[in-house]
Write an enzyme that holds these catalytic residues in place. Structure first.
Site, mmCIF file in Angstrom:
data_model
loop_
_atom_site.group_PDB
_atom_site.id
_atom_site.type_symbol
_atom_site.label_atom_id
_atom_site.label_comp_id
_atom_site.label_asym_id
_atom_site.label_seq_id
_atom_site.Cartn_x
_atom_site.Cartn_y
_atom_site.Cartn_z
ATOM 1 N N LYS A 167 0.942 -1.157 -0.149
ATOM 2 C CA LYS A 167 0.024 -0.017 0.225
ATOM 3 C C LYS A 167 0.920 1.046 -0.015
ATOM 4 C CE LYS A 167 -4.290 1.845 0.168
ATOM 5 N NZ LYS A 167 -3.627 2.899 -0.808
ATOM 6 N N LYS A 195 5.567 1.782 -3.088
ATOM 7 C CA LYS A 195 5.518 3.199 -3.605
ATOM 8 C C LYS A 195 5.619 3.036 -5.068
ATOM 9 C CE LYS A 195 4.508 7.511 -2.161
ATOM 10 N NZ LYS A 195 3.883 7.730 -1.068
ATOM 11 N N GLY A 255 -3.119 7.865 -4.521
ATOM 12 C CA GLY A 255 -2.357 9.213 -5.208
ATOM 13 C C GLY A 255 -0.977 9.709 -4.205
ATOM 14 N N ASP A 256 -0.571 10.747 -4.600
ATOM 15 C CA ASP A 256 0.469 11.381 -4.046
ATOM 16 C C ASP A 256 1.148 12.659 -4.989
ATOM 17 O OD1 ASP A 256 3.051 10.453 -1.890
ATOM 18 O OD2 ASP A 256 3.876 11.594 -3.767
ATOM 19 N N THR A 289 -4.464 13.366 5.202
ATOM 20 C CA THR A 289 -3.259 13.565 5.887
ATOM 21 C C THR A 289 -2.958 14.739 6.770
ATOM 22 O OG1 THR A 289 -2.453 12.288 3.610
ATOM 23 C CG2 THR A 289 -0.920 13.611 4.874
ATOM 24 N N SER A 299 -6.945 5.852 3.547
ATOM 25 C CA SER A 299 -7.130 4.849 2.296
ATOM 26 C C SER A 299 -7.767 3.358 2.890
ATOM 27 C CB SER A 299 -5.456 4.764 1.760
ATOM 28 O OG SER A 299 -5.326 6.024 0.902
#
Length: 447
Positions: free
Chosen positions: A90, A126, A165-166, A209, A380
């Site tokens: 994840k 990642k 997402g990032d 976040t 998430s």
């Protein structure tokens, strides 16, 4: 430093000296573990550190795509599946020109411990690409996302790897990738998080976040009998994390003074309130403008070209929420000289080792990102749970679950630090608590 830790670090530096961010992340974690490794030799016997610093799988691939003129471009795509001891991989997908394997290994390694701390069953990974979505049309971004997912779909799944997402990957990009995955697999899987509310997303996920970081800072301050009311706060960044950090700070009575982007920083001595934040939401999310435009609307603010907010004004709290290594030793000294009593990280590894040493020497409250910014991946995980049971929870339910998770992360980090002789050290506490859970699962599952 424990001899086992020193040996693993020496071998890693010799093998991959060019992966500076990855080596920095590994050293930061492993240097906290000496007392654990001294007290229990099973981790060395099972070669846990050697196994933890090497991804279980790394996938590299080409991503060809066409722009609006029909010209073909080729970018690199990556997925680093780091550790699945406690659950499916994840971690986010990042689209940014700076993306390379070393950066993604650092982020994936951090993600292992962050996900462990959430108390949810998630491993760490990642991914991303050196593609830059800035300045691209929706059609060009869609072309790229479709090409990226045509390869990635083979390697992910709801019980294998669930990306999110990032940086550079928001609701638009997640939507395009999810649609392409669905077409390739002919299956409506919970394989990406950060989805739209109408098609499997969770309330509070965009905010998580930033909200989570504020909740963690609130818990730290409470240990000193302090609260957020009236506190002056410096926030870097102006993307998703920074925006919702500022929103929650306003709701809890703090006074956010700054936001930034890659061009510079705005300082608003009157504080960023709800009206001003709404302007930033529109500026960054719809118009995709630059933070410098803020002073055209609110002329009492100042714009500092090419600078980050650290040390530009007196503040009680700093919340770096942009990118790795954005706050160095000199910045930390400037913060301390200007009265900073608490640093809570919204980004991944935004403080350099020199900055962290300055925080520790000054004995201020300091939360590493793997603990304080874990709210995003925690929510998430809650999105995955909702998808699995085909139900949606209310905004209040998700927010309370997020708040509860951040309290648990704070409690576990604080207790681990106390147990191993470094009371109040959130770095050691977070690293030890995250490590033990993953390492014990690895031993239980053999090799």
């Amino acid at each position: 430093m424990n001899a086992y830790v020193a040996k693993v670090l020496e071998e890693l530096r010799a093998k991959q000296p060019w992966e500076k961010e990855f080596l920095q992340a590994v050293e930061e974690v492993l240097s906290s573990l000496s007392v654990v490794l001294d007290s229990d030799k099973k981790y060395e016997e099972y070669r846990i550190l050697e196994r933890m610093v090497v991804p279980e799988r790394t996938i590299l691939f080409q991503v060809p795509w066409a722009d609006d003129k029909g010209e073909i471009h080729v970018n690199q795509g990556f997925r680093v599946q780091f550790n699945s001891a406690i659950g499916p991989y994840k971690g986010g997908i990042r689209f940014h020109p700076s993306v390379n394997l070393g950066i993604l290994k650092f982020l994936g390694f951090e993600q292992v411990f962050k996900n462990s701390l959430t108390t949810l069953p998630m491993g760490g990974g990642k991914g991303g690409s050196d593609f830059d979505p800035k300045g691209k049309s929706d059609n060009e971004v869609r072309n790229f996302c479709n090409s990226f997912m045509r390869e990635l779909y083979r390697h992910i799944g709801p019980n294998t790897d669930v990306p999110a997402g990032d940086i550079g990957v928001g609701a638009r990009e997640v939507g395009y990738m999810f649609g392409q995955y669905k077409r390739c697999k002919n299956s409506y899987d919970s394989v990406l998080t950060g989805k739209g509310l109408e098609w499997g997303g969770s309330l509070i996920r965009p905010e998580a976040t930033g909200y989570g970081n504020v909740y963690f800072a609130q818990e730290m301050l409470a240990t000193k009998g302090e609260g957020l009311e009236g506190k002056r706060v410096l926030v870097s960044g102006s993307g998703n994390v920074a925006q919702y950090t500022v929103e929650k700070l306003i709701q809890l009575g703090a006074k956010p003074l700054s936001m930034s982007d890659s061009n510079g920083t705005i300082i608003d001595p009157d504080g960023i309130d709800a009206e001003k934040l709404a302007f930033i939401f529109d500026l960054k999310n719809k118009k995709r403008g630059r933070i410098a435009e803020y002073i055209n609307k609110f002329p009492t603010a100042q714009y500092h070209e090419g600078k980050r907010p650290w040390g530009l004004v007196k503040a009680d709290i700093a919340m770096p929420s942009a990118t790795q290594n954005e706050l160095n030793g000199d910045n930390a000294k400037a913060l301390l000289e200007n009265g900073c009593m608490c640093v809570s990280e919204g980004a991944n590894m935004p403080s350099t080792p020199e900055a962290i040493e300055a925080y520790k020497s000054a004995k201020i409250l300091y939360a590493p990102g793997k603990a304080s910014n874990a709210g995003g991946v925690a929510t998430s995980g809650l999105e995955m749970s909702q998808n699995a049971i085909r139900l949606s929870w209310s905004r209040e339910e998700v927010d309370e679950k997020l708040h509860s998770i951040m309290r648990s992360i704070h409690k576990n980090a604080l207790e681990a630090a106390e147990e191993f002789g470094t009371p109040g050290d959130y770095v050691n506490g977070a690293n030890i608590a995250g490590f033990k859970k993953v390492a014990n699962a690895m031993i239980a599952q053999g090799f």
